[in-house]
Structure formats: C-alpha cells, structure tokens
Design a protein around this motif. Structure first.
Motif, PDB file in Angstrom:
ATOM      1  N   ARG A 208       0.833  -1.204   0.000  1.00 57.45           N
ATOM      2  CA  ARG A 208       0.000   0.000   0.000  1.00 57.45           C
ATOM      3  C   ARG A 208       0.867   1.253   0.000  1.00 57.45           C
ATOM      4  N   LEU A 209       1.942   1.228   0.799  1.00 59.00           N
ATOM      5  CA  LEU A 209       2.862   2.357   0.859  1.00 59.00           C
ATOM      6  C   LEU A 209       3.494   2.619  -0.504  1.00 59.00           C
ATOM      7  N   SER A 210       3.893   1.571  -1.199  1.00 59.18           N
ATOM      8  CA  SER A 210       4.558   1.740  -2.490  1.00 59.18           C
ATOM      9  C   SER A 210       3.646   2.422  -3.503  1.00 59.18           C
ATOM     10  N   VAL A 211       2.371   2.067  -3.495  1.00 56.80           N
ATOM     11  CA  VAL A 211       1.415   2.668  -4.443  1.00 56.80           C
ATOM     12  C   VAL A 211       1.209   4.142  -4.124  1.00 56.80           C
ATOM     13  N   LEU A 212       0.937   4.437  -2.853  1.00 56.90           N
ATOM     14  CA  LEU A 212       0.696   5.827  -2.440  1.00 56.90           C
ATOM     15  C   LEU A 212       1.932   6.689  -2.661  1.00 56.90           C
ATOM     16  N   LEU A 213       3.078   6.169  -2.256  1.00 56.84           N
ATOM     17  CA  LEU A 213       4.310   6.945  -2.327  1.00 56.84           C
ATOM     18  C   LEU A 213       4.693   7.230  -3.770  1.00 56.84           C
ATOM     19  N   SER A 214       4.588   6.235  -4.624  1.00 54.11           N
ATOM     20  CA  SER A 214       4.927   6.425  -6.034  1.00 54.11           C
ATOM     21  C   SER A 214       4.043   7.491  -6.664  1.00 54.11           C
ATOM     22  N   GLU A 215       2.751   7.457  -6.336  1.00 52.09           N
ATOM     23  CA  GLU A 215       1.809   8.437  -6.889  1.00 52.09           C
ATOM     24  C   GLU A 215       2.123   9.844  -6.407  1.00 52.09           C
ATOM     25  N   GLN A 216       2.403  10.001  -5.112  1.00 52.96           N
ATOM     26  CA  GLN A 216       2.648  11.333  -4.567  1.00 52.96           C
ATOM     27  C   GLN A 216       4.012  11.885  -4.986  1.00 52.96           C
ATOM     28  N   ILE A 217       5.002  11.019  -5.123  1.00 53.30           N
ATOM     29  CA  ILE A 217       6.306  11.471  -5.633  1.00 53.30           C
ATOM     30  C   ILE A 217       6.161  11.959  -7.064  1.00 53.30           C
ATOM     31  N   ALA A 218       5.425  11.204  -7.890  1.00 57.81           N
ATOM     32  CA  ALA A 218       5.212  11.619  -9.275  1.00 57.81           C
ATOM     33  C   ALA A 218       4.488  12.951  -9.338  1.00 57.81           C
ATOM     34  N   THR A 219       3.484  13.130  -8.490  1.00 66.09           N
ATOM     35  CA  THR A 219       2.739  14.399  -8.457  1.00 66.09           C
ATOM     36  C   THR A 219       3.664  15.554  -8.071  1.00 66.09           C
ATOM     37  N   ALA A 220       4.525  15.332  -7.078  1.00 71.79           N
ATOM     38  CA  ALA A 220       5.462  16.371  -6.658  1.00 71.79           C
ATOM     39  C   ALA A 220       6.445  16.706  -7.781  1.00 71.79           C
ATOM     40  N   LEU A 221       6.951  15.693  -8.467  1.00 71.87           N
ATOM     41  CA  LEU A 221       7.884  15.931  -9.569  1.00 71.87           C
ATOM     42  C   LEU A 221       7.198  16.676 -10.715  1.00 71.87           C
ATOM     43  N   LEU A 222       5.965  16.299 -11.019  1.00 72.97           N
ATOM     44  CA  LEU A 222       5.228  16.941 -12.112  1.00 72.97           C
ATOM     45  C   LEU A 222       4.860  18.379 -11.782  1.00 72.97           C
ATOM     46  N   PHE A 223       4.768  18.696 -10.503  1.00 73.56           N
ATOM     47  CA  PHE A 223       4.463  20.073 -10.123  1.00 73.56           C
ATOM     48  C   PHE A 223       5.594  21.010 -10.512  1.00 73.56           C
ATOM     49  N   GLU A 224       6.820  20.459 -10.615  1.00 73.80           N
ATOM     50  CA  GLU A 224       7.983  21.281 -10.960  1.00 73.80           C
ATOM     51  C   GLU A 224       8.372  21.186 -12.433  1.00 73.80           C
ATOM     52  N   CYS A 225       7.869  20.186 -13.152  1.00 67.98           N
ATOM     53  CA  CYS A 225       8.213  20.055 -14.571  1.00 67.98           C
ATOM     54  C   CYS A 225       7.050  19.425 -15.323  1.00 67.98           C
ATOM     55  N   ASP A 226       7.112  19.434 -16.657  1.00 61.91           N
ATOM     56  CA  ASP A 226       6.048  18.877 -17.487  1.00 61.91           C
ATOM     57  C   ASP A 226       6.432  17.542 -18.112  1.00 61.91           C
ATOM     58  N   CYS A 227       7.536  16.951 -17.669  1.00 58.54           N
ATOM     59  CA  CYS A 227       8.028  15.700 -18.262  1.00 58.54           C
ATOM     60  C   CYS A 227       7.293  14.519 -17.633  1.00 58.54           C
ATOM     61  N   ARG A 228       6.051  14.280 -18.085  1.00 58.08           N
ATOM     62  CA  ARG A 228       5.161  13.318 -17.441  1.00 58.08           C
ATOM     63  C   ARG A 228       5.730  11.903 -17.422  1.00 58.08           C
ATOM     64  N   ASP A 229       6.177  11.417 -18.565  1.00 57.19           N
ATOM     65  CA  ASP A 229       6.643  10.038 -18.631  1.00 57.19           C
ATOM     66  C   ASP A 229       7.878   9.818 -17.767  1.00 57.19           C
ATOM     67  N   SER A 230       8.859  10.700 -17.888  1.00 60.82           N
ATOM     68  CA  SER A 230      10.090  10.531 -17.108  1.00 60.82           C
ATOM     69  C   SER A 230       9.839  10.734 -15.619  1.00 60.82           C
ATOM     70  N   ALA A 231       8.877  11.600 -15.262  1.00 60.10           N
ATOM     71  CA  ALA A 231       8.566  11.828 -13.846  1.00 60.10           C
ATOM     72  C   ALA A 231       8.001  10.562 -13.217  1.00 60.10           C
ATOM     73  N   ARG A 232       7.124   9.882 -13.919  1.00 55.87           N
ATOM     74  CA  ARG A 232       6.528   8.658 -13.368  1.00 55.87           C
ATOM     75  C   ARG A 232       7.570   7.550 -13.261  1.00 55.87           C
ATOM     76  N   GLU A 233       8.437   7.472 -14.248  1.00 51.77           N
ATOM     77  CA  GLU A 233       9.506   6.472 -14.190  1.00 51.77           C
ATOM     78  C   GLU A 233      10.465   6.784 -13.050  1.00 51.77           C
ATOM     79  N   ARG A 234      10.801   8.051 -12.884  1.00 53.52           N
ATOM     80  CA  ARG A 234      11.698   8.455 -11.802  1.00 53.52           C
ATOM     81  C   ARG A 234      11.046   8.223 -10.439  1.00 53.52           C
ATOM     82  N   ALA A 235       9.745   8.504 -10.345  1.00 53.01           N
ATOM     83  CA  ALA A 235       9.025   8.290  -9.088  1.00 53.01           C
ATOM     84  C   ALA A 235       9.054   6.822  -8.683  1.00 53.01           C
TER      85      ALA A 235
END
Length: 299
Positions: free
Chosen positions: A75-102
């Motif tokens: 459960r932690l992995s799902v929530l954390l991955s989603e929120q990290i991706a959201t935080a990364l996307l807030f600073e940049c528009d690189c959607r695909d790389s942000a999700r992979e990085r998250a």
C-alpha cells in the motif's frame, strides 16, 4: 439593496479571475498538488511498518506479522509512487520521465525502510535514557511527541536526499503543526537524538547534528543572517549550527549562525550563542542577582 444572488455572482466572478499576486505562486498550466491526506496515510503506513504491533493489532500475532507488513509495504509503495510523481510533475512537465523516476525513488525508499526503523529506535532509546519519568519504551512510542516528529522527519529527510520536491516539507510541517517542533527536512540529524518536552524547538535547514544529542523545549538552531543575490533573493548556503556528538542544550537557548558546538558540550538554559565553542565546554548564565523589592518598588 443588492440581492444575495447578485452578491454571489459578482464575487464569484472576481474570485475566479486570477489576481496578479496569485500568478506569482500558482503555475500557469493546471497541475495537481500533492494530497495532504495521502501524505498523512504514507506516514501512518510507515509508522505501522517500523513500529509493528504498536498501532495495528493485526500485527501482534507473529504468525501473521510478515503478511500484514507486506500488505502495508505494498500500500505504501502505491501511495508513495503516486505522490512522488505528483510532486515531480508540479515542478516540470516531463510526465513520462517523472513517473519512471518516481517509481525508482519509491523502490529506493522501500530499500531504506530498515535503516529508518533502526534510526527511530535509537531515538526512542535516547528519549528513554534521558527521562526518568518514562517507564518503558512503549510509553515513549505511544506518548512522546518527539517520536511523531522524528518519524515525519526521518521519512522527509530520506525523500529530501533523494531529490523529491514539496513532499518533505509537507511531512515536517504536518509534524510541526501537531507537536510545535519545527525541523526542516534538509537538516542532518544523527542517531540517538532526543528532545525533551519539545514545544518551540526549531532546527534550520543546514543544521548538522551529531549522535547522542539532547535538546530541551524552546531551543533554536537558527541562522544569524543570510546572504542575498544580485536580485535581493536569499542564497541557500550553510548558515545554521554544527552540533557535535554528546551535546546537551537546555531550554530556551538560541544558537545562531554557521558555528560549531564541540563534542561533549553542555549549554545551559536561556543562552544566546553566536560563536563556536571547543569540545567539552560548559556554557552557563552568570549567577542570578538576588534583589529585594519593597512594596513593588524597582519592578
């Protein structure tokens, strides 16, 4: 007299039009902000994982402990991955790389959970060893606000080190609002760290704190001043104290600037300190002046 419908319509239109001041802080393109509730859920899951059987009755049975910790980690992995991706996307528009990085950051964080657990239990032991009023480790974990603060901080600092924006600050500010202890996620804090009572403690972003350090309520480890760039903006350079190992700082003392407090030093209460002190120092106030007053005269 204006009708309610007219007042509502007029002010909704005004509020819907983005003000000049608002454009300074709101991104031009629509972006999601991290979910504060999801961040709370992340901390709760980490708490249940590192303190099994304390906050989740299902983990008290050793036969099922691994299963329930496994469920919580998933459960932690799902929530954390989603929120990290959201935080990364807030600073940049690189959607695909942000999700992979998250996803990569999330896996690295899971890999650090045993170390976060180890550090938190050193903090619990430090609190227990420094307070004769506590009777057992469970009392520390259940009751002491510094444990909640350090849980938030240890998680936030790890995410900060991994380069995650926004989330670490949300984590520490949630603890700040709940306990009155303000620790910036960028601060570096060693093992066996204790804060007694805690309310009003402030630890700045570039602080470096060694092992076996104890602070009391109202202690500030802050910046004396800060540099600015050509545009008048503060420059993020080291500006907070370095605290050595086995240091105790008593209530309401203020330590400012990039100074070094040597190992095995004791700083008494209500001290204002802006210069470095060598190892083994004892920094105390002058003796109190005993003055008698007659009927309030002189007060």
């Amino acid at each position: 007299m204006q009708q309610p419908e007219e007042i509502f319509k007029k002010n909704i239109a005004l509020l819907s039009d983005m003000a000049v001041e608002e454009r300074l802080v709101v991104p031009c393109s629509p972006k999601r902000l991290p979910s504060v509730q999801s961040v709370r859920d992340i901390v709760s899951l980490v708490r249940d994982i590192v303190f099994p059987a304390y906050f989740d009755d299902k983990q008290s049975d050793p036969l099922y402990r691994q299963y329930h910790i496994g469920v919580n980690v998933e459960r932690l992995s799902v929530l954390l991955s989603e929120q990290i991706a959201t935080a990364l996307l807030f600073e940049c528009d690189c959607r695909d790389s942000a999700r992979e990085r998250a996803q990569g950051i999330m896996l690295s964080f899971i890999d650090h959970l045993p170390e976060i657990k180890r550090l938190l239990f050193t903090d619990v032991k430090a609190i227990f060893d420094n307070d004769p009023a506590v009777h057992n480790y469970s009392e520390v974990i259940f009751c002491y606000p510094v444990v909640q603060t350090m849980l938030h901080y240890r998680v936030a600092h790890q995410l900060h080190v991994m380069g995650v924006p926004i989330l670490p600050r949300i984590l520490t500010e949630l603890a700040h609002s709940a306990t009155g202890i303000d620790i910036n996620p960028g601060a570096e804090i060693g093992e066996y760290f204790a804060i007694d009572h805690g309310t009003g403690v402030v630890i700045g972003e570039t602080c470096i704190i060694g092992h076996h350090v104890t602070l009391y309520q109202g202690v500030t480890l802050g910046a004396k001043n800060f540099q600015v760039d050509d545009n008048g903006r503060p420059v993020n350079v080291p500006r907070h104290p370095i605290i050595g190992n086995h240091v105790t700082i008593y209530a309401n003392s203020t330590i400012l600037g990039r100074i070094t407090i040597g190992h095995n030093t004791v700083i008494g209460g209500n001290i204002w300190l802006t210069h470095s002190v060598p190892p083994g120092s004892r920094i105390l106030q002058s003796k109190a002046l005993d003055v008698s007053f007659n009927g309030g005269l002189g007060i």
